[in-house]
Design a protein around this motif. Sequence first.
Motif, PDB file in Angstrom:
ATOM      1  N   PRO A 127       0.790  -1.234   0.000  1.00 24.97           N
ATOM      2  CA  PRO A 127       0.000   0.000   0.000  1.00 24.97           C
ATOM      3  C   PRO A 127       0.827   1.292   0.000  1.00 24.97           C
ATOM      4  N   THR A 128       2.049   1.264   0.538  1.00 20.32           N
ATOM      5  CA  THR A 128       2.859   2.488   0.490  1.00 20.32           C
ATOM      6  C   THR A 128       3.229   2.807  -0.954  1.00 20.32           C
ATOM      7  N   PHE A 129       3.589   1.812  -1.735  1.00 19.62           N
ATOM      8  CA  PHE A 129       3.907   2.056  -3.143  1.00 19.62           C
ATOM      9  C   PHE A 129       2.638   2.381  -3.924  1.00 19.62           C
ATOM     10  N   ASP A 130       1.526   1.758  -3.563  1.00 21.66           N
ATOM     11  CA  ASP A 130       0.262   2.056  -4.228  1.00 21.66           C
ATOM     12  C   ASP A 130      -0.137   3.523  -4.040  1.00 21.66           C
ATOM     13  N   LEU A 190       1.950   6.011  -3.885  1.00 21.94           N
ATOM     14  CA  LEU A 190       2.762   6.738  -4.864  1.00 21.94           C
ATOM     15  C   LEU A 190       2.181   6.560  -6.259  1.00 21.94           C
ATOM     16  N   ILE A 191       1.811   5.352  -6.626  1.00 23.64           N
ATOM     17  CA  ILE A 191       1.206   5.118  -7.939  1.00 23.64           C
ATOM     18  C   ILE A 191      -0.045   5.972  -8.104  1.00 23.64           C
ATOM     19  N   ALA A 192      -0.870   6.053  -7.081  1.00 24.74           N
ATOM     20  CA  ALA A 192      -2.098   6.854  -7.155  1.00 24.74           C
ATOM     21  C   ALA A 192      -1.777   8.337  -7.360  1.00 24.74           C
ATOM     22  N   ALA A 193      -0.756   8.827  -6.679  1.00 23.56           N
ATOM     23  CA  ALA A 193      -0.373  10.240  -6.840  1.00 23.56           C
ATOM     24  C   ALA A 193       0.150  10.495  -8.252  1.00 23.56           C
ATOM     25  N   VAL A 194       0.926   9.563  -8.781  1.00 24.18           N
ATOM     26  CA  VAL A 194       1.447   9.701 -10.147  1.00 24.18           C
ATOM     27  C   VAL A 194       0.304   9.579 -11.154  1.00 24.18           C
ATOM     28  N   ALA A 195      -0.615   8.641 -10.941  1.00 21.27           N
ATOM     29  CA  ALA A 195      -1.767   8.481 -11.832  1.00 21.27           C
ATOM     30  C   ALA A 195      -2.576   9.775 -11.892  1.00 21.27           C
ATOM     31  N   ARG A 196      -2.705  10.441 -10.776  1.00 23.81           N
ATOM     32  CA  ARG A 196      -3.410  11.724 -10.752  1.00 23.81           C
ATOM     33  C   ARG A 196      -2.670  12.751 -11.598  1.00 23.81           C
ATOM     34  N   CYS A 197      -1.345  12.773 -11.517  1.00 24.46           N
ATOM     35  CA  CYS A 197      -0.552  13.700 -12.339  1.00 24.46           C
ATOM     36  C   CYS A 197      -0.747  13.411 -13.821  1.00 24.46           C
ATOM     37  N   VAL A 198      -0.814  12.137 -14.195  1.00 31.41           N
ATOM     38  CA  VAL A 198      -1.039  11.760 -15.593  1.00 31.41           C
ATOM     39  C   VAL A 198      -2.459  12.145 -16.000  1.00 31.41           C
ATOM     40  N   ARG A 199      -3.424  11.773 -15.177  1.00 26.22           N
ATOM     41  CA  ARG A 199      -4.833  12.032 -15.473  1.00 26.22           C
ATOM     42  C   ARG A 199      -5.123  13.523 -15.632  1.00 26.22           C
ATOM     43  N   GLU A 200      -4.473  14.345 -14.810  1.00 29.15           N
ATOM     44  CA  GLU A 200      -4.705  15.791 -14.856  1.00 29.15           C
ATOM     45  C   GLU A 200      -3.709  16.515 -15.751  1.00 29.15           C
ATOM     46  N   GLU A 201      -3.007  15.722 -16.596  1.00 23.17           N
ATOM     47  CA  GLU A 201      -2.104  16.240 -17.618  1.00 23.17           C
ATOM     48  C   GLU A 201      -0.900  16.999 -17.088  1.00 23.17           C
ATOM     49  N   ALA A 202      -0.514  16.740 -15.861  1.00 21.07           N
ATOM     50  CA  ALA A 202       0.707  17.325 -15.325  1.00 21.07           C
ATOM     51  C   ALA A 202       1.922  16.546 -15.828  1.00 21.07           C
ATOM     52  N   PHE A 203       1.721  15.268 -16.163  1.00 18.45           N
ATOM     53  CA  PHE A 203       2.751  14.416 -16.757  1.00 18.45           C
ATOM     54  C   PHE A 203       2.243  13.936 -18.105  1.00 18.45           C
ATOM     55  N   ALA A 204       3.175  13.573 -18.975  1.00 11.59           N
ATOM     56  CA  ALA A 204       2.808  12.977 -20.253  1.00 11.59           C
ATOM     57  C   ALA A 204       2.113  11.645 -20.019  1.00 11.59           C
ATOM     58  N   LEU A 205       1.304  11.247 -20.979  1.00 14.36           N
ATOM     59  CA  LEU A 205       0.601   9.976 -20.887  1.00 14.36           C
ATOM     60  C   LEU A 205       1.618   8.844 -20.804  1.00 14.36           C
ATOM     61  N   ALA A 206       1.545   8.097 -19.741  1.00 18.31           N
ATOM     62  CA  ALA A 206       2.437   6.965 -19.499  1.00 18.31           C
ATOM     63  C   ALA A 206       1.800   6.086 -18.437  1.00 18.31           C
ATOM     64  N   GLU A 207       2.342   4.910 -18.279  1.00 19.71           N
ATOM     65  CA  GLU A 207       1.845   3.989 -17.258  1.00 19.71           C
ATOM     66  C   GLU A 207       2.268   4.521 -15.887  1.00 19.71           C
ATOM     67  N   PRO A 208       1.318   4.882 -15.021  1.00 21.22           N
ATOM     68  CA  PRO A 208       1.676   5.444 -13.710  1.00 21.22           C
ATOM     69  C   PRO A 208       2.612   4.568 -12.886  1.00 21.22           C
ATOM     70  N   ALA A 209       2.423   3.259 -12.918  1.00 22.58           N
ATOM     71  CA  ALA A 209       3.299   2.386 -12.130  1.00 22.58           C
ATOM     72  C   ALA A 209       4.738   2.465 -12.625  1.00 22.58           C
ATOM     73  N   ASP A 210       4.914   2.581 -13.930  1.00 24.12           N
ATOM     74  CA  ASP A 210       6.272   2.701 -14.480  1.00 24.12           C
ATOM     75  C   ASP A 210       6.904   4.027 -14.065  1.00 24.12           C
ATOM     76  N   LEU A 211       6.146   5.111 -14.156  1.00 24.41           N
ATOM     77  CA  LEU A 211       6.650   6.411 -13.712  1.00 24.41           C
ATOM     78  C   LEU A 211       6.966   6.380 -12.218  1.00 24.41           C
ATOM     79  N   ALA A 212       6.116   5.723 -11.447  1.00 19.97           N
ATOM     80  CA  ALA A 212       6.309   5.649  -9.996  1.00 19.97           C
ATOM     81  C   ALA A 212       7.619   4.951  -9.645  1.00 19.97           C
ATOM     82  N   VAL A 213       8.007   3.952 -10.422  1.00 20.92           N
ATOM     83  CA  VAL A 213       9.275   3.265 -10.159  1.00 20.92           C
ATOM     84  C   VAL A 213      10.433   4.255 -10.289  1.00 20.92           C
ATOM     85  N   GLY A 214      10.417   5.066 -11.355  1.00 26.12           N
ATOM     86  CA  GLY A 214      11.481   6.047 -11.542  1.00 26.12           C
ATOM     87  C   GLY A 214      11.484   7.123 -10.477  1.00 26.12           C
ATOM     88  N   ILE A 215      10.308   7.598 -10.112  1.00 27.04           N
ATOM     89  CA  ILE A 215      10.201   8.618  -9.068  1.00 27.04           C
ATOM     90  C   ILE A 215      10.651   8.050  -7.729  1.00 27.04           C
TER      91      ILE A 215
END
Length: 173
Positions: free
Chosen positions: A83-86, A88-113
Motif C-alpha cells: 500500500p505504500t507504493f500504491d 505513490l502510484i495513485a499520486a502519479v496516476a493523478r498527475c497523468v490524469r490531470e495532464e501534469a505528466f505525459a501519458l504513461a503507465e503510472p506504475a512505471d513512472l512511480a518506479v522512476g520517481i
Amino acid sequence: MAVYQVFGDKGGLVREMFLAGFERLATAFAAVPHTSDPIADLLVLGHAYRANALANPHLYELMFGRPFPEFQPDAEAAAQIQPTFDMLIAAVARCVREEAFALAEPADLAVGINALAHGLCSLDLRGALGDATEARACRGDLSRAPRRGDRRTDRRAGSRVPGRARRGVTGRP
C-alpha cells in the motif's frame, strides 16, 4: 531471551522491524493533504518520504538497504507493504490524469520517481549531498524537473494526446 519468545528468532525480529518501518511510512503518507495541485501533492509525498527516512534512519536502512542479507520479506510481508507504493502510484496516476505528466503507465513512472527519492534520501542520510543548504538546493533543482517540457506530449507515440483521453488512468490492473 524474551525477544525470541515474542519473535521466534532473529528473522522474526527483523521482519517485525521491517514492517514497523513501512507502517511509519504509511502513516507519514496518510498525513499528506490533497490539494488541487497534483504535482505539489506528489512533491509533498516525497518530502514525507524524506522526513520519515531522516526520522527513522535505521528502519530506512532495514527497509531498503538490506543490512541482513539473509532476510527476504515473505509474500505476506510484501502484501503488507504494497500500500505504500500504491499511494505513490495513485499520486502519479493523478498527475497523468490531470495532464501534469505525459501519458504513461503510472506504475512505471512511480518506479522512476521512487528511485529518485530513494537515491536522494540515501545520499542525504550519508551526508553525500553536502550541508543542509546544499542538500536543499539539490532537492529543489530536482523537484522542479517534472514541470519541464511539453507535458501533453506522449513521448512513446510522439504525438499530442487529447486531454480527456487520459481520464480514468490508474495503476496496473
